[in-house]
Write an enzyme that holds these catalytic residues in place. Structure first.
Site, PDB file in Angstrom:
ATOM      1  N   ILE A  18       0.832  -1.201   0.000  1.00 32.36           N
ATOM      2  CA  ILE A  18       0.000   0.000   0.000  1.00 32.36           C
ATOM      3  C   ILE A  18       0.866   1.251   0.000  1.00 32.36           C
ATOM      4  CG2 ILE A  18      -1.788   1.285   1.243  1.00 32.36           C
ATOM      5  CD1 ILE A  18      -2.764  -1.309  -0.032  1.00 32.36           C
ATOM      6  N   GLY A 116      -6.045  -2.572   8.548  1.00 39.53           N
ATOM      7  CA  GLY A 116      -5.622  -3.629   9.441  1.00 39.53           C
ATOM      8  C   GLY A 116      -5.736  -3.263  10.901  1.00 39.53           C
ATOM      9  N   SER A 145     -10.398  -1.389   5.040  1.00 38.86           N
ATOM     10  CA  SER A 145      -9.775  -2.373   4.170  1.00 38.86           C
ATOM     11  C   SER A 145     -10.338  -2.325   2.756  1.00 38.86           C
ATOM     12  CB  SER A 145      -9.981  -3.781   4.738  1.00 38.86           C
ATOM     13  OG  SER A 145     -11.339  -4.174   4.587  1.00 38.86           O
ATOM     14  N   CYS A 146      -9.672  -3.024   1.861  1.00 36.35           N
ATOM     15  CA  CYS A 146     -10.078  -3.061   0.458  1.00 36.35           C
ATOM     16  C   CYS A 146     -11.514  -3.562   0.304  1.00 36.35           C
ATOM     17  CB  CYS A 146      -9.124  -3.940  -0.335  1.00 36.35           C
ATOM     18  SG  CYS A 146      -8.832  -5.569   0.409  1.00 36.35           S
ATOM     19  N   ASN A 147     -11.823  -4.703   0.909  1.00 36.53           N
ATOM     20  CA  ASN A 147     -13.166  -5.261   0.771  1.00 36.53           C
ATOM     21  C   ASN A 147     -14.219  -4.352   1.393  1.00 36.53           C
ATOM     22  OD1 ASN A 147     -12.875  -7.773  -0.675  1.00 36.53           O
ATOM     23  ND2 ASN A 147     -11.753  -8.544   1.085  1.00 36.53           N
ATOM     24  N   ARG A 174      -8.885 -13.375  -2.167  1.00 35.35           N
ATOM     25  CA  ARG A 174      -7.621 -13.923  -2.642  1.00 35.35           C
ATOM     26  C   ARG A 174      -6.747 -14.294  -1.452  1.00 35.35           C
ATOM     27  NH1 ARG A 174      -4.170  -9.066  -5.443  1.00 35.35           N
ATOM     28  NH2 ARG A 174      -2.811  -8.624  -3.675  1.00 35.35           N
ATOM     29  N   GLY A 201     -18.586  -6.863   7.176  1.00 34.11           N
ATOM     30  CA  GLY A 201     -19.891  -6.263   7.427  1.00 34.11           C
ATOM     31  C   GLY A 201     -19.878  -5.304   8.602  1.00 34.11           C
ATOM     32  N   HIS A 226     -10.019  -9.870  -5.303  1.00 38.19           N
ATOM     33  CA  HIS A 226     -11.191 -10.426  -4.627  1.00 38.19           C
ATOM     34  C   HIS A 226     -12.397 -10.376  -5.567  1.00 38.19           C
ATOM     35  CE1 HIS A 226      -8.758 -10.050  -1.064  1.00 38.19           C
ATOM     36  NE2 HIS A 226      -8.830  -8.737  -1.049  1.00 38.19           N
TER      37      HIS A 226
END
Length: 348
Positions: A18, A116, A145-147, A174, A201, A226
């Site tokens: 990142i 994180g 985070s990315c998701n 991934r 979530g 992902h």
């Protein structure tokens, strides 16, 4: 706070997956200046930074000698770097950022942590389209985070269109970052996350507590990106076109089509390479327009998330929000998007 008559001075702590992307993105902004990078690495990872002319610092004083012996010109310690910065972006490994927050508080410097870390460390979680205003003038925020970023982006688009009631998603995650796939990851298996809901979530609700969202996740044996599948109950019966228009209204959702040959995540990454994106970065949520299905008041869709790139524009916007340089979320988003080329060549 940085004066608006000069560029915002940005320090970077951690030059990994990142961090190196944040460094390049900051360097692209005409209202920001990267004043230095702190790290402890002594291998190839910092050589590119040095070749780009970025000033190098040691995150730990104990690392200075080893970094100098490795041939790096070290300008000082992290503490030195912070003294010349308006804000620091912490891209260190998980849990280290939370420890570094103590130093940032002590030095009274604004700071950004990555997903994180826990929400409680900063008390604010950031996705530009949902929580920019809440970050204005704060000392710190956490870019999720990315998701989670993708979840908030897509559900916020539906929410802004008045269509979102509740959402349930399944995430195919991934296994590891591509550059570390020789060290770990999984092969010939699938690994379910050990709780339902998976952490994304509740994390999305740290950005927007109004979201009614449940996620489930499974780790899969690949490293490209992902993949998400979503089933959303809408507030009313709607047409497919209304749902697609809601997604199209977000400047960071890119609509792609199976019919164009973008039939898998590797083809989308190849498209990013072909258009000259640095490191094949996909900053957008790549959502398949021709997979969107609506049955009454239910919508179903799928999209791709590049975990190395999606949080980069959010980090740039978080810098402007914390420093108060730009009060308007849409204005910052537009500026960041223009600098990074976000939006092209996706169908609008």
């Amino acid at each position: 706070m940085a004066g608006h008559d000069r560029k915002t001075r940005v320090a970077l702590n951690g030059y990994g997956v990142i961090g190196k992307r944040v460094a390049d993105a900051v360097a692209c902004q005409d209202d920001m200046e990267l004043v230095g990078i702190a790290d402890i690495a002594t291998d190839w990872r910092l050589r590119t930074a040095a070749q780009k002319g970025f000033k190098l610092f040691a995150s730990l004083e104990s690392s200075i000698d080893a970094m100098c012996k490795a041939g790096f010109d070290i300008a000082g310690t992290l503490d030195t770097l912070l003294g010349g910065a308006d804000i620091v972006v912490d891209c260190t490994p998980k849990r280290i950022g939370a420890k570094n927050a103590e130093l940032y508080h002590k030095r009274d410097v604004k700071f950004i942590l990555q997903g994180g870390e826990k929400h409680e460390v900063t008390g604010h979680s950031f996705v530009a389209e949902a929580s920019y205003a809440g970050a204005l003038g704060r000392q710190s925020t956490r870019v999720v985070s990315c998701n989670t970023t993708s979840v908030v982006r897509t559900l916020t688009a539906l929410k802004h269109a008045g269509l979102l009631h509740r959402a349930r998603g399944t995430l195919l995650r991934r296994a590891t970052d591509p550059w570390e796939s020789h060290k770990g990851g999984i092969m010939n298996t699938l690994v379910p996350e050990d709780e339902i809901p998976s952490h994304q979530g509740p994390d999305a609700q740290s950005v927007d507590p109004e979201l009614d969202v449940v996620t489930m996740a499974v780790m899969v044996p690949e490293t490209l990106a992902h993949l998400h599948y979503w089933a959303v109950q809408l507030t009313r019966k709607a047409s497919k076109e209304e749902v697609i228009d809601a997604f199209r209204s977000s400047p960071r959702i890119g609509l792609i089509r199976m019919s164009d040959g973008l039939t898998a995540i590797n083809t989308v990454k190849e498209l990013m390479a072909d258009i000259g994106r640095p490191r094949d970065n996909l900053y957008e949520v790549a959502l398949w327009e021709d997979l969107v299905t609506v049955q009454g008041d239910e919508a179903f869709y799928a999209y791709m998330v590049d975990n190395q790139a999606i949080v980069i524009p959010e980090t740039i916007d978080a810098i402007r929000a914390l420093t108060g340089r730009e009060k308007n979320a849409n204005a910052s988003i537009a500026k960041t998007n223009a600098a990074l080329g976000i939006g092209a060549p996706f169908a609008r």
